[in-house]
Design an enzyme around this catalytic site. Structure first.
Site, PDB file in Angstrom:
ATOM      1  N   THR A  43       0.821  -1.213   0.000  1.00 14.14           N
ATOM      2  CA  THR A  43       0.000   0.000   0.000  1.00 14.14           C
ATOM      3  C   THR A  43       0.856   1.264   0.000  1.00 14.14           C
ATOM      4  O   THR A  43       0.712   2.134  -0.856  1.00 14.14           O
ATOM      5  CB  THR A  43      -0.891   0.004   1.267  1.00 14.14           C
ATOM      6  N   VAL A  44       1.778   1.353   0.955  1.00 13.81           N
ATOM      7  CA  VAL A  44       2.578   2.576   1.078  1.00 13.81           C
ATOM      8  C   VAL A  44       3.579   2.687  -0.072  1.00 13.81           C
ATOM      9  O   VAL A  44       3.794   3.770  -0.626  1.00 13.81           O
ATOM     10  CB  VAL A  44       3.300   2.630   2.446  1.00 13.81           C
ATOM     11  N   ARG A  65       6.517  -8.935  -5.543  1.00 13.07           N
ATOM     12  CA  ARG A  65       5.575  -8.997  -6.658  1.00 13.07           C
ATOM     13  C   ARG A  65       5.183  -7.586  -7.075  1.00 13.07           C
ATOM     14  O   ARG A  65       5.373  -6.634  -6.314  1.00 13.07           O
ATOM     15  CB  ARG A  65       4.328  -9.814  -6.292  1.00 13.07           C
ATOM     16  N   GLU A  79       9.437   9.716   9.665  1.00 12.92           N
ATOM     17  CA  GLU A  79       8.193  10.493   9.826  1.00 12.92           C
ATOM     18  C   GLU A  79       6.958   9.626   9.605  1.00 12.92           C
ATOM     19  O   GLU A  79       5.950   9.765  10.305  1.00 12.92           O
ATOM     20  CB  GLU A  79       8.202  11.672   8.846  1.00 12.92           C
ATOM     21  N   VAL A  97       4.829   7.287  12.380  1.00 12.26           N
ATOM     22  CA  VAL A  97       3.856   7.751  13.375  1.00 12.26           C
ATOM     23  C   VAL A  97       2.798   8.630  12.722  1.00 12.26           C
ATOM     24  O   VAL A  97       3.118   9.624  12.063  1.00 12.26           O
ATOM     25  CB  VAL A  97       4.545   8.553  14.503  1.00 12.26           C
ATOM     26  N   ILE A 116       0.624  13.079   9.069  1.00  9.45           N
ATOM     27  CA  ILE A 116       0.786  14.221   9.978  1.00  9.45           C
ATOM     28  C   ILE A 116       2.275  14.423  10.261  1.00  9.45           C
ATOM     29  O   ILE A 116       2.935  13.475  10.678  1.00  9.45           O
ATOM     30  CB  ILE A 116       0.051  13.974  11.321  1.00  9.45           C
ATOM     31  N   LYS A 122       3.950   3.605  18.272  1.00  9.57           N
ATOM     32  CA  LYS A 122       4.018   5.018  17.886  1.00  9.57           C
ATOM     33  C   LYS A 122       4.287   5.910  19.098  1.00  9.57           C
ATOM     34  O   LYS A 122       5.049   6.874  19.020  1.00  9.57           O
ATOM     35  CB  LYS A 122       2.709   5.429  17.212  1.00  9.57           C
TER      36      LYS A 122
END
Lengths: 435, 435
Positions: free
Chosen positions: B13-14, B46, B127, B130, B134, B203
């Site tokens: 996803t990221v 993949r 960054e 967490v 933001i 976090k």
């Protein structure tokens, strides 16, 4: 541990706050900066009983600080734009980095100062110029660097927000709330700067410059104050599920950038609608991150000092790096800035509107108003009509419109005011969903 | 314009969000960074249909990226702590800077990784670890650098906040709200990590380390989840003027640092009490700035990518500066960190408490409860008692206590549960005023 030598000009509220916080937190600051940050000279016309400078070199000639070869970083906290501009230009010419809390100076002369700093390979840091202690400059310029920022909207004047909060929570009139703010020291004897939105316009223009990578365009901001807001408008807004806030809004549109400061109805479910009292908040919408909000004290000695010190530490840490290894002054590198002409005239902006119309209670008024709006392509999305007050003949009709161009709304207002059943000027407040 | 060469490991996803945002906003990013930021290699087991990597060099062997001499900055987005740790250590050993979104890796192995990075003179930026997009790490480490930070409290798990919001707004049970979150993809099939507070603890520990200049102390965090929160507790909290939020709290006290994740009643007038759905927010209290709040999306492909790219730009800009000209990895320079032993055991922490006691409606119960509390030095500050439900014998008695030490409260709870008029375990939720 190396030492970075700081010269502070100005020992008013922010100056004394900075001296005090730097003294109190000197160990923490050194640990975070990796350097000892030492005040080697202070330039101030007079001492300030709020801070002890007996152990420091204090001069009454502030230009001594700008010319002092022992000063690496000049911190400009004198305010105003005449002497301050000259002082900052002198420091830059002497190869010093500059930290300033002066929003008027940056908003009105920033383009010139940034060019001078770039020429000399020094930096100007101005976190404290916008929203006090909230790290909004850093967030816009560094934290959101991956985004195409689409808009931002901020409560960036604490005095105005205090007045609007008092009016809503205590049912006070604008004048009563202003007097209260003056009694508490939140508002100046001449409150024009705050309540008419000039202070907010300074801050807005600085944020917009960073958000959109454009030069500072202070003379292009549309500015409208809060002195015309009546208690009943705040009540009607509440009934409709809105709060009235004095916002600075910058938005990128296909036709150009909107830059405007005015009272605004915002849905009360938005977090920023619930920012009350003297607090500030800025809502920023980036294409990748979506909405982010930054909240905190927008003024005050130590809150502003917090931002000044953050800048000092940033500058101290990178004192001797190449200019291109520092964050660009204006957010983007020189030559990548957009065009000043991109600012949209207010008449071309589009928002929704709240209108309060005082009408004689004659059949047909509403259908006339509806037809006028409809002819201008404006539809009415909500309407409340109250009974006239006991000894009042006029009925207040309150309505929310669809999004419309400002010029069309103005034309509709002109036509409504020309109706012979309408006696008083139409009250008109812009509405933003901030969704 | 110089080029900085990025290697990305992980295309989930990221990873796909990062590739997409970097491609879409490449001009803006270059203008802000003063460099072309180019992805020279991607390592992923993949492909991801959500992003086009056809024009890029993609390898199935992620360690190729860590060993690729053309890569300046390795971006670790594979998650987990075993391979990720090895990958990051390899990149560091090869003199590469690292950007990571991996909260577990930093929270659990950060002390080791930071030491390795310091040894090699490279940086690790995190960054994105967490609160998603933001810029809270930057705010804590740079924006608030002038402050002695006293405490912070964050809604730092979107899944948990979504569940609590649904329970309150729609009257759902925990199980119903969890199923809804799973159906929408907000919660995993095994939701333990989110609802039991482990993710939030990761976090919290990272933020506390930066706020207080202490090493990462993941194994010292007290962690309590939200699966025991009942609908009626949310309703009673509402009646008392509170909202229940799952908070990560870090606080500096004279006796040591509190590190705790648990459901918490907070006054509904606080801005953070009104952060709903999957959104995150962190409230930070600094001695100079006072309270500041940071709000935004805590997860999601592009919101997290926003933070990853901010780190990439920071690292790219200072690629060749001396290590002491960069922001210290752990907020403070090596050697200035506090002591791990400073973390206070949970039994020693002090807060107020909400208690729900199910009692047989016999005279005398309340005076017994009040006496038990009083004997422990706990006073009762508010109390509500409802009629028992139609077919219920037990009366719910809800009370708010004064601030008390956890161990004393526990003793009072033990004694209350031993009363023969008390049939069910006492429900106990901590209360924080966040003022």
């Amino acid at each position: 541990m190396p030492t970075v030598r700081i010269g502070i000009c100005g020992l008013g509220t922010v100056g004394s706050g900075t001296v005090n916080v730097m003294a109190r937190n000197c160990e923490e600051i050194a640990a975070r900066c990796g350097r000892k940050v030492e005040i080697v000279q202070i330039g101030a016309r007079r001492d300030n009983p709020d801070c002890d400078t007996s152990h420091l070199d204090v001069t009454r000639e502030i230009f001594e600080v700008a010319n002092n070869p022992d000063v690496d970083v000049l911190v400009e906290l004198i305010g105003g734009t005449t002497v301050a501009r000259e002082l900052v230009l002198t420091a830059i010419a002497n190869g010093k980095h500059v930290v300033t809390a002066n929003k008027a100076l940056i908003a009105e002369y920033g383009n010139e100062l940034f060019a001078a700093a770039a020429e000399q390979g020094v930096t100007i840091a101005y976190e404290a110029a916008v929203a006090g202690g909230i790290p909004i400059i850093k967030s816009l310029r560094e934290g959101l660097v991956g985004n195409r920022i689409q808009w931002l909207a901020g409560i960036i004047n604490g005095t105005g927000n205090y007045i609007l909060t008092e009016m809503r929570e205590k049912g006070r009139s604008f004048q009563e709330a202003l007097s209260q703010a003056q009694a508490l020291g939140y508002a100046e004897a001449d409150p024009t700067f705050d309540v008419e939105g000039i202070d907010a316009a300074h801050k807005l223009v600085i944020m917009a410059s960073l958000a959109f990578g454009m030069p500072l365009a202070f003379d292009k901001v549309y500015t409208e104050g809060i002195s015309g807001i009546a208690r009943e408008d705040i009540q009607y807004a509440d009934e409709l599920g809105y709060r009235i806030k004095h916002l600075g809004i910058a938005r990128r549109t296909e036709d150009g950038v909107e830059l405007r400061v005015h009272p605004t109805l915002i849905p009360q479910r938005r977090l920023i609608a619930n920012v009350n009292g003297v607090m500030n908040a800025v809502l920023v919408y980036g294409d990748a991150v979506g909405p982010t909000l930054y909240y905190g004290a927008g003024a005050g000695a130590e809150a502003t000092a917090s931002a000044v010190i953050a800048d000092i530490v940033d500058v101290a840490r990178t004192l001797n790096v190449r200019p291109d290894q520092r964050v660009p002054l204006a957010g983007v590198t020189q030559g990548s800035q957009g065009n000043l002409d991109d600012v949209l005239p207010m008449s071309e902006t589009k928002t929704s509107y709240y209108m309060r119309i005082s009408a004689h209670d004659k059949p047909g008024v509403m259908s006339q108003v509806a037809k006028i709006c409809s002819d201008q392509g404006i539809s009415i999305e909500a309407l409340i009509q109250h009974e006239p007050a006991e000894d009042e003949e006029l009925v207040p009709v309150v309505l929310l419109t669809s999004r419309a161009r400002e010029s069309q709304l103005q034309e509709a207002v002109n036509q409504i005011e020309a109706l012979d059943t309408i006696q008083a000027p139409v009250v008109r407040i812009r509405v933003e969903s901030l969704g």
